[in-house]
Design a protein around this motif. Structure first.
Motif, PDB file in Angstrom:
ATOM      1  N   ASP A 101       0.832  -1.188   0.000  1.00 55.48           N
ATOM      2  CA  ASP A 101       0.000   0.000   0.000  1.00 55.48           C
ATOM      3  C   ASP A 101       0.878   1.255   0.000  1.00 55.48           C
ATOM      4  O   ASP A 101       1.737   1.424   0.880  1.00 55.48           O
ATOM      5  CB  ASP A 101      -0.910  -0.006   1.236  1.00 55.48           C
ATOM      6  N   VAL A 102       0.670   2.127  -0.980  1.00 58.08           N
ATOM      7  CA  VAL A 102       1.509   3.318  -1.145  1.00 58.08           C
ATOM      8  C   VAL A 102       1.351   4.268   0.036  1.00 58.08           C
ATOM      9  O   VAL A 102       2.344   4.800   0.550  1.00 58.08           O
ATOM     10  CB  VAL A 102       1.198   4.046  -2.476  1.00 58.08           C
ATOM     11  N   ASP A 103       0.135   4.498   0.478  1.00 59.10           N
ATOM     12  CA  ASP A 103      -0.086   5.418   1.597  1.00 59.10           C
ATOM     13  C   ASP A 103       0.595   4.924   2.869  1.00 59.10           C
ATOM     14  O   ASP A 103       1.207   5.707   3.604  1.00 59.10           O
ATOM     15  CB  ASP A 103      -1.581   5.624   1.837  1.00 59.10           C
ATOM     16  N   GLU A 104       0.516   3.629   3.124  1.00 63.35           N
ATOM     17  CA  GLU A 104       1.190   3.053   4.296  1.00 63.35           C
ATOM     18  C   GLU A 104       2.704   3.181   4.150  1.00 63.35           C
ATOM     19  O   GLU A 104       3.404   3.524   5.109  1.00 63.35           O
ATOM     20  CB  GLU A 104       0.798   1.577   4.448  1.00 63.35           C
ATOM     21  N   PHE A 105       3.203   2.940   2.949  1.00 63.33           N
ATOM     22  CA  PHE A 105       4.640   3.075   2.692  1.00 63.33           C
ATOM     23  C   PHE A 105       5.106   4.506   2.955  1.00 63.33           C
ATOM     24  O   PHE A 105       6.123   4.735   3.598  1.00 63.33           O
ATOM     25  CB  PHE A 105       4.959   2.663   1.244  1.00 63.33           C
ATOM     26  N   VAL A 106       4.341   5.486   2.460  1.00 67.20           N
ATOM     27  CA  VAL A 106       4.697   6.900   2.658  1.00 67.20           C
ATOM     28  C   VAL A 106       4.697   7.244   4.141  1.00 67.20           C
ATOM     29  O   VAL A 106       5.622   7.894   4.651  1.00 67.20           O
ATOM     30  CB  VAL A 106       3.738   7.821   1.864  1.00 67.20           C
ATOM     31  N   ALA A 107       3.660   6.818   4.864  1.00 69.98           N
ATOM     32  CA  ALA A 107       3.571   7.104   6.297  1.00 69.98           C
ATOM     33  C   ALA A 107       4.754   6.494   7.051  1.00 69.98           C
ATOM     34  O   ALA A 107       5.370   7.158   7.909  1.00 69.98           O
ATOM     35  CB  ALA A 107       2.246   6.590   6.856  1.00 69.98           C
ATOM     36  N   GLU A 108       5.090   5.245   6.742  1.00 72.04           N
ATOM     37  CA  GLU A 108       6.220   4.589   7.415  1.00 72.04           C
ATOM     38  C   GLU A 108       7.543   5.271   7.075  1.00 72.04           C
ATOM     39  O   GLU A 108       8.393   5.452   7.952  1.00 72.04           O
ATOM     40  CB  GLU A 108       6.277   3.113   7.032  1.00 72.04           C
ATOM     41  N   THR A 109       7.695   5.648   5.824  1.00 74.10           N
ATOM     42  CA  THR A 109       8.929   6.333   5.418  1.00 74.10           C
ATOM     43  C   THR A 109       9.070   7.663   6.151  1.00 74.10           C
ATOM     44  O   THR A 109      10.154   8.005   6.637  1.00 74.10           O
ATOM     45  CB  THR A 109       8.955   6.541   3.891  1.00 74.10           C
ATOM     46  N   ASP A 110       7.983   8.419   6.259  1.00 73.71           N
ATOM     47  CA  ASP A 110       8.024   9.693   6.983  1.00 73.71           C
ATOM     48  C   ASP A 110       8.389   9.480   8.449  1.00 73.71           C
ATOM     49  O   ASP A 110       9.167  10.254   9.030  1.00 73.71           O
ATOM     50  CB  ASP A 110       6.685  10.423   6.864  1.00 73.71           C
ATOM     51  N   GLU A 111       7.865   8.406   9.058  1.00 75.08           N
ATOM     52  CA  GLU A 111       8.207   8.085  10.453  1.00 75.08           C
ATOM     53  C   GLU A 111       9.696   7.744  10.576  1.00 75.08           C
ATOM     54  O   GLU A 111      10.355   8.147  11.545  1.00 75.08           O
ATOM     55  CB  GLU A 111       7.360   6.918  10.949  1.00 75.08           C
ATOM     56  N   ILE A 112      10.216   7.010   9.607  1.00 73.41           N
ATOM     57  CA  ILE A 112      11.641   6.647   9.619  1.00 73.41           C
ATOM     58  C   ILE A 112      12.510   7.892   9.497  1.00 73.41           C
ATOM     59  O   ILE A 112      13.491   8.059  10.235  1.00 73.41           O
ATOM     60  CB  ILE A 112      11.945   5.638   8.485  1.00 73.41           C
ATOM     61  N   VAL A 113      12.140   8.789   8.596  1.00 73.35           N
ATOM     62  CA  VAL A 113      12.904  10.031   8.411  1.00 73.35           C
ATOM     63  C   VAL A 113      12.885  10.854   9.698  1.00 73.35           C
ATOM     64  O   VAL A 113      13.921  11.374  10.138  1.00 73.35           O
ATOM     65  CB  VAL A 113      12.365  10.837   7.210  1.00 73.35           C
ATOM     66  N   ASP A 114      11.721  10.970  10.321  1.00 74.44           N
ATOM     67  CA  ASP A 114      11.622  11.704  11.586  1.00 74.44           C
ATOM     68  C   ASP A 114      12.510  11.076  12.650  1.00 74.44           C
ATOM     69  O   ASP A 114      13.206  11.778  13.400  1.00 74.44           O
ATOM     70  CB  ASP A 114      10.166  11.751  12.069  1.00 74.44           C
ATOM     71  N   HIS A 115      12.505   9.746  12.742  1.00 73.35           N
ATOM     72  CA  HIS A 115      13.336   9.032  13.714  1.00 73.35           C
ATOM     73  C   HIS A 115      14.823   9.319  13.484  1.00 73.35           C
ATOM     74  O   HIS A 115      15.570   9.580  14.437  1.00 73.35           O
ATOM     75  CB  HIS A 115      13.053   7.528  13.646  1.00 73.35           C
ATOM     76  N   ILE A 116      15.234   9.285  12.222  1.00 70.76           N
ATOM     77  CA  ILE A 116      16.647   9.545  11.896  1.00 70.76           C
ATOM     78  C   ILE A 116      17.010  10.983  12.253  1.00 70.76           C
ATOM     79  O   ILE A 116      18.070  11.241  12.838  1.00 70.76           O
ATOM     80  CB  ILE A 116      16.928   9.229  10.413  1.00 70.76           C
ATOM     81  N   LYS A 117      16.143  11.939  11.922  1.00 76.93           N
ATOM     82  CA  LYS A 117      16.401  13.346  12.259  1.00 76.93           C
ATOM     83  C   LYS A 117      16.517  13.538  13.764  1.00 76.93           C
ATOM     84  O   LYS A 117      17.393  14.278  14.238  1.00 76.93           O
ATOM     85  CB  LYS A 117      15.293  14.239  11.700  1.00 76.93           C
ATOM     86  N   GLU A 118      15.648  12.885  14.519  1.00 75.16           N
ATOM     87  CA  GLU A 118      15.697  12.987  15.984  1.00 75.16           C
ATOM     88  C   GLU A 118      17.012  12.422  16.516  1.00 75.16           C
ATOM     89  O   GLU A 118      17.627  12.992  17.417  1.00 75.16           O
ATOM     90  CB  GLU A 118      14.512  12.257  16.608  1.00 75.16           C
ATOM     91  N   GLY A 119      17.444  11.300  15.963  1.00 75.04           N
ATOM     92  CA  GLY A 119      18.726  10.706  16.374  1.00 75.04           C
ATOM     93  C   GLY A 119      19.902  11.607  16.057  1.00 75.04           C
ATOM     94  O   GLY A 119      20.829  11.744  16.853  1.00 75.04           O
ATOM     95  N   GLU A 120      19.863  12.235  14.884  1.00 73.27           N
ATOM     96  CA  GLU A 120      20.939  13.158  14.508  1.00 73.27           C
ATOM     97  C   GLU A 120      20.952  14.387  15.405  1.00 73.27           C
ATOM     98  O   GLU A 120      22.011  14.865  15.803  1.00 73.27           O
ATOM     99  CB  GLU A 120      20.784  13.559  13.032  1.00 73.27           C
ATOM    100  N   ALA A 121      19.767  14.893  15.736  1.00 75.33           N
ATOM    101  CA  ALA A 121      19.673  16.062  16.615  1.00 75.33           C
ATOM    102  C   ALA A 121      20.206  15.722  18.011  1.00 75.33           C
ATOM    103  O   ALA A 121      20.920  16.515  18.617  1.00 75.33           O
ATOM    104  CB  ALA A 121      18.234  16.566  16.689  1.00 75.33           C
ATOM    105  N   ALA A 122      19.841  14.538  18.505  1.00 72.13           N
ATOM    106  CA  ALA A 122      20.319  14.108  19.826  1.00 72.13           C
ATOM    107  C   ALA A 122      21.830  13.938  19.832  1.00 72.13           C
ATOM    108  O   ALA A 122      22.499  14.317  20.795  1.00 72.13           O
ATOM    109  CB  ALA A 122      19.630  12.804  20.241  1.00 72.13           C
TER     110      ALA A 122
END
Length: 126
Positions: A101-122
Motif C-alpha cells: 500500500d503506497v499510503d502506508e509506505f509513505v507514512a512509514e517512510t516519513d516516520e523513519i525520516v523523523d526518527h533519523i532526524k531525531e537521532g541526529e539532533a540528539a
C-alpha cells in the motif's frame, strides 16, 4: 551546426530521430546534459549511470560512464552507483510485486525520516 560544434560530430544515432523531433531532442539533451542546472555535471553523470544500469541499456551505460569519467568519477564510485541502482530496482520489484500500500509506505517512510532526524539532533546535542 550546433550539435557538431558541441560534440565534434553528429552521432549517427541522432540522425535516426524523426523530424520534427530532431532539433527538440538535441535541445533537451544539450540543456539537461551540458546546460547549467541545479545538479553538477558529475551528479548528472552519476544519475545517468544509475538509470542506465537499472534499465539495462548498454548504450546509455557506456555513454554515462564515459561522461562520469570526464568528471573524474572513480571506478569505485561507478560501481557503487550501479549497486545503488540495483538496490533500488530490487526493492521496487518487491514493493510492486507484493502490491504494498503506497499510503502506508509513505507514512512509514516519513516516520523513519523523523526518527533519523531525531537521532541526529540528539547526537549533535551530545
Amino acid at each position: 551546426m550546433e550539435i557538431e560544434e558541441s560534440l565534434g560530430q553528429v552521432p549517427s544515432w541522432m540522425e535516426t530521430i524523426a523530424e520534427p523531433a530532431g532539433d527538440h531532442s538535441w535541445g533537451l539533451f544539450r540543456d539537461l546534459t551540458f546546460g547549467e542546472t541545479e545538479l553538477t555535471a558529475r551528479e548528472k553523470a552519476l544519475v545517468g549511470v544509475g538509470v542506465a544500469a537499472a534499465i539495462s541499456c548498454p548504450y546509455c551505460t557506456y555513454f554515462h560512464k564515459q561522461e562520469a569519467r570526464l568528471d573524474e568519477v572513480s571506478e569505485v564510485e561507478l560501481e557503487e552507483t550501479v549497486n545503488i541502482a540495483s538496490e533500488t530496482r530490487y526493492f521496487s520489484t518487491i514493493l510492486h510485486g507484493n502490491e504494498v500500500d503506497v499510503d502506508e509506505f509513505v507514512a512509514e517512510t516519513d516516520e523513519i525520516v523523523d526518527h533519523i532526524k531525531e537521532g541526529e539532533a540528539a547526537a549533535a546535542d551530545d
